[in-house]
Motif scaffolding. Structure first.
Motif, PDB file in Angstrom:
ATOM      1  N   VAL A   1     -38.151 -52.719  84.955  1.00  0.00           N
ATOM      2  CA  VAL A   1     -38.092 -53.147  83.557  1.00  0.00           C
ATOM      3  C   VAL A   1     -37.926 -51.932  82.652  1.00  0.00           C
ATOM      4  O   VAL A   1     -38.572 -50.907  82.841  1.00  0.00           O
ATOM      5  CB  VAL A   1     -39.385 -53.901  83.153  1.00  0.00           C
TER       6      VAL A   1
ATOM      7  N   ALA B   1     -37.692 -50.824  78.394  1.00  0.00           N
ATOM      8  CA  ALA B   1     -38.011 -51.343  77.066  1.00  0.00           C
ATOM      9  C   ALA B   1     -37.395 -50.455  76.009  1.00  0.00           C
ATOM     10  O   ALA B   1     -37.321 -49.235  76.179  1.00  0.00           O
ATOM     11  CB  ALA B   1     -39.516 -51.381  76.874  1.00  0.00           C
TER      12      ALA B   1
ATOM     13  N   PHE C   1     -37.135 -56.017  76.157  1.00  0.00           N
ATOM     14  CA  PHE C   1     -37.365 -55.710  77.569  1.00  0.00           C
ATOM     15  C   PHE C   1     -36.140 -56.147  78.358  1.00  0.00           C
ATOM     16  O   PHE C   1     -35.663 -57.279  78.192  1.00  0.00           O
ATOM     17  CB  PHE C   1     -38.593 -56.454  78.094  1.00  0.00           C
TER      18      PHE C   1
END
Ligand SMILES: *[C@@H]1O[C@H](CO)[C@@H](O)[C@H](O)[C@H]1NC(C)=O
Ligand SMILES: *[C@@H]1O[C@H](CO)[C@@H](O)[C@H](O)[C@H]1NC(C)=O
Ligand SMILES: *[C@@H]1O[C@H](CO)[C@@H](O)[C@H](O)[C@H]1NC(C)=O
Ligand SMILES: *[C@@H]1O[C@H](CO)[C@@H](O)[C@H](O)[C@H]1NC(C)=O
Ligand SMILES: *[C@@H]1O[C@H](CO)[C@@H](O)[C@H](O)[C@H]1NC(C)=O
Ligand SMILES: *[C@@H]1O[C@H](CO)[C@@H](O)[C@H](O)[C@H]1NC(C)=O
Ligand SMILES: *[C@@H]1O[C@H](CO)[C@@H](O)[C@H](O)[C@H]1NC(C)=O
Ligand SMILES: *[C@@H]1O[C@H](CO)[C@@H](O)[C@H](O)[C@H]1NC(C)=O
Ligand SMILES: *[C@@H]1O[C@H](CO)[C@@H](O)[C@H](O)[C@H]1NC(C)=O
Length: 774
Positions: A717, A719, A741
């Motif tokens: 992930v 961000a 995200f």
């Protein structure tokens, strides 16, 4: 009544005619049709025909149109537009079809989520940071629970000024309770039993007082934890000796008894919340919960919506169903949801074995001690002819095999202190209680009725190895009293309910943890410290555990924050507590989860452990008002009548507006993703999913520039935050940002965590991040 008679007639007629072949099933079906149940009827007040001059007449006429005999249990005015009543299933169905009816919901039963904590929270050193007692004394904490034992020293009103002029409540009398039981500390007391009695019959006043009097202990414990007065020399049998004080010791208390021996019924809970709003409480504390259901069916969520709208912070226990995941209750985003952690205090009682080994356990036993020599030791599973003999259930131990011995029992199914009572009744001299996998190493101390101690699962396994290998096992228990300075602390309690949030995965819950293990507070004079009927001991203070205990800690802290910042909304108060909560010990290690002995996650502790002194001055808050919550309900795709059931207005979602669950201005982030097997389309291309959150920060400190940083323990992930810096030049100024995200595919049931913080060098405004693939 009428229908019951006609069913009887009908059966008699059938029998007389010799038609005896009617099946039991059809009789059951007929019975079901006449059996009355309690329903809560939500009305669309805006649709009241002009012919009615008063809404109660309209409610009455709607009810009479389906049942001549039905009577209203309660008419609600604040939390619900509507009433509760007893109806058959058929009557409820036809009422649903009447004009102006939003919903007809069957009643549900809720249950309770059963002197060092002020110091532990840093409140002793810094009392002068908190507002002077006169502003705290204007704050009223309402507690919905089992009532109050007004003679407890925790309700001494010495030194308190006149009752705040805002107070609009009452002190109701009943069994063993008169209006003179209230004073300047306990300013109000009411009880609500109509729903309970309609279902379970009249209250037997030889078993429980039909009044605000607490015959259980739970309500006295929770209310004195929230706002009890300062009591010197409090202890339970000498354990935890010291000064006991509620979190907001200068605030006022109003108690609403809604829980009885048979449980807490939603028609009564709603009536209690309805009155508390009229009475003008500032904080509501509910250490109870029900099953998981949608917000528009859940009376606590419905009542809390109205209370929040009126500026009342509603603090609820997260539940004691941990450590299983998805075990939370009270998850509505307008509710403050509190999990439980330990204090730095313990009550050690060692198990000393014949082979020279010692194992640490905990106990609050006080009474005749064990002989100085060791005693024979036996495992309950070897002293019973029942397959579950290890649990020391009533009637399962063979007296000849336990007489004069210390018996080892496993935790589970029956109450812990009751297992000791079973050992004692069978002639045993003492008990070692062992945790199983469900509780891990969590040690909950109990006021046992015989010499006994509780050990963690690992110690329990070692002790069993000795028991099963030594032909003549011997043991004794060494009681060491109270120990403080236990490290690490806090740790997340194994019983504390855990996320993810089953109802709305996009909202991270619990919000945070607060002290909930081995908490000392006031008790009822009707019952012993174990709560068992056979326990004839009486104590002024008791030590018990549960999210029931952590919830009123937060209710009291919210009262302190309300006194310091009267203009803060419930959302702002919760935000201050969340963004200043801590997730690591002073040495930098992450808070531990006692259930697994590993670092806890945001699903266990939410934003972390509350730090009330930092919460006084959070710098920035994520504020929320009723329009934000209405937008959230639109994002949930609730129907107009589901929204009206909660909001009591003829609100309609704007069809041209795009509502998103990720835009609710919540101080935490839950990124709920579908794992690829489920065929998630994703909008990021290359199999990745993009989820965007928008947030608005309000400056409640001095002018300052805040920079953001994010720590994601994740390779899958990424961000990005826009902008990465926010400058505030005046107080109450608002600035917005987005965080996006971009998540790669992960197998189902993968979870990753992170933490984002805005800082101006003086304040840290922190937010936990939880990412789940399901
Ligand atoms: C409620 O709102 C809807 C949609 O705006 C409207 O059609 C309806 O007439 C309103 N009802 C009342 C009683 O105001
Ligand atoms: C009322 O209080 C008295 C004295 O405390 C007690 O003896 C009696 O049992 C109580 N009655 C009920 C119904 O609780
Ligand atoms: C507390 O107890 C101690 C010892 O029993 C006694 O000396 C002291 O005066 C007590 N304090 C209060 C405030 O009652
Ligand atoms: C166990 O505890 C007893 C009493 O405190 C002590 O005498 C003994 O040395 C301890 N044994 C071990 C192995 O620590
Ligand atoms: C006692 O119970 C344990 C576990 O159930 C078993 O392994 C052991 O053999 C039993 N011991 C005796 C003496 O029956
Ligand atoms: C089990 O033990 C109890 C207590 O000794 C005895 O009363 C009972 O009859 C026994 N049951 C069986 C099935 O052996
Ligand atoms: C065991 O059960 C009997 C009958 O239900 C009850 O009278 C007794 O108090 C119980 N004993 C314990 C120790 O719970
Ligand atoms: C609400 O409906 C929209 C449009 O059908 C859909 O995209 C969205 O996922 C739904 N939201 C929820 C929480 O079910
Ligand atoms: C914020 O970032 C700017 C630009 O990098 C820097 O000059 C400033 O010192 C930072 N402020 C804080 C409080 O870290």
């Amino acid at each position: 009544m009428e229908k019951k008679v006609s069913l009887m007639n009908c059966l008699i007629v059938l029998l007389v005619l010799g038609l005896c072949q009617i099946s039991m099933a059809s009789i059951e079906k007929m019975k079901k049709n006449v059996q009355k149940k309690t329903y809560i009827v939500h009305m669309a007040k805006s649709e009241m025909p002009a012919s009615f001059d008063d809404h109660t007449h309209w409610y009455d006429s709607s009810l009479k149109s389906v049942s001549d005999s039905a009577e209203m249990l309660y008419t609600y005015s604040n939390v619900v537009h509507g009433f509760s009543t007893r109806l058959t299933a058929d009557e409820a169905q036809s009422l649903k079809n009447q004009p102006g009816i939003l919903s007809v919901l069957p009643e549900m039963k809720y249950k309770l989520h059963t002197t060092r904590s002020p110091q532990f929270l840093g409140l002793d050193k810094t009392t002068n940071l908190f507002p002077q007692s006169n502003s705290v004394s204007d704050v009223i904490v309402g507690v919905l629970d089992t009532g109050v034992w007004p003679e407890s020293k925790s309700y001494d009103d010495t030194g308190l000024g006149p009752i705040p002029s805002s107070w609009n409540g009452a002190c109701e009398s009943g069994t063993n309770f008169t209006s003179s039981n209230c004073n300047r500390k306990l300013i109000g007391a009411r009880y609500f039993s109509r729903g309970y009695e309609a279902t379970l019959g009249s209250i037997d006043i030889s078993r429980e007082s039909k009044s605000p009097r607490d015959d259980d202990g739970h309500g006295s414990h929770t209310s004195s934890t929230a706002a009890g007065s300062v009591v010197a020399n409090a202890s339970l049998f000498g354990y935890a000796a010291g000064t006991a004080r509620g979190m907001a010791a200068g605030a006022r208390l109003a108690v609403y008894k809604v829980c009885w021996i048979g449980g807490c019924f939603s028609s009564d809970i709603l009536a209690g919340m309805d009155k508390a709003i009229d009475d003008n409480v500032n904080v509501l504390s509910l250490s109870l919960g029900g099953g998981m259901s949608d917000y528009y069916r859940d009376s606590v969520a419905i009542g809390a919506f109205a209370a929040t709208e009126k500026g009342i912070l509603v603090s609820c226990s997260a539940g004691n169903a941990g450590p299983s995941p998805y075990s939370l209750s009270n998850v509505a985003p307008w509710i403050t949801t509190v999990g439980a952690g330990t204090l730095d205090r313990d009550f050690p009682a060692y198990v000393s074995l014949g082979n020279g080994m010692n194992y640490s356990g905990v106990s609050l036993y006080k009474g005749e001690s064990l002989p100085s020599k060791m005693l024979p030791f036996v495992y309950a599973g070897n002293a019973s002819n029942s397959t579950s003999g290890n649990l020391c259930m009533n009637g399962t131990l063979i007296p000849e095999k336990v007489r004069g011995k210390i018996v080892m029992c496993d935790r589970g199914v029956s109450p812990r202190v009751q297992k000791g009572a079973v050992v004692k009744a069978a002639g045993g001299a003492g008990m070692v209680l062992a945790n199983t996998a469900a509780n891990g190493e969590e040690l909950v101390a109990d006021a046992h009725l015989l010499p006994a101690t509780t050990v963690g699962q690992k110690s329990g396994d070692s002790i069993k190895n000795y028991l099963f290998s030594d032909p003549n096992p011997m043991v004794t228990i060494l009681f060491e009293g109270t120990k403080v300075g236990v490290e690490p602390s806090p740790v997340v309690a194994a019983f504390s309910s855990r996320g993810p949030n089953l109802i709305t995965p996009e909202i991270l819950k619990p919000d945070f943890i607060a002290p909930g293990v081995n908490i000392i507070a006031g008790w009822s004079g009707s019952v012993g410290p174990s709560g068992l009927v056979d326990d004839t001991r009486r104590v002024g203070f008791n030590i018990i555990s549960g999210t029931s205990m952590s919830c009123p800690h937060v209710s009291g802290l919210a009262a302190l924050l309300k006194a310091a910042h009267p203009e803060w909304s419930p959302g702002a108060i919760r935000s201050a507590l969340m963004t200043t909560a801590y997730t690591a010990y002073k040495n930098g290690n992450l808070l531990e989860d006692i259930a697994v002995g590993k670092p806890s996650t945001a699903f266990d502790h939410g934003a972390g452990h509350v730090d009330p002194v930092s919460a006084l001055n959070p710098g920035l808050v994520y504020d929320l008002d009723v329009n934000d919550y209405l937008g959230f309900l639109c994002a949930l795709n609730y129907t107009a009548s589901q929204i009206s059931t909660l909001a009591r207005t003829n609100f309609t979602c704007d069809p041209t507006k795009k509502y998103s669950l990720t835009d609710l201005n919540y101080p935490s982030f839950s990124v709920a993703l579908q794992s690829p097997q489920m065929g998630s389309g994703g909008s990021g291309g290359g199999g990745s999913t993009v989820v965007k959150f928008s947030r608005t920060l309000t400056n409640v400190g001095s002018p300052a520039t805040y920079n953001v940083s994010i720590n994601l323990q994740s390779k899958s992930v990424k961000a990005s935050i826009v902008p990465e810096s926010l400058s505030f030049t005046q107080s109450n100024e608002k600035k917005s940002y987005t965080v996006t995200f971009t998540a790669g595919p992960m197998p189902s049931n993968s979870f990753e965590f992170g933490y984002m913080k805005w800082s101006d060098g003086n304040h840290i405004v922190g937010s936990p991040i939880a990412i789940s693939w399901t």
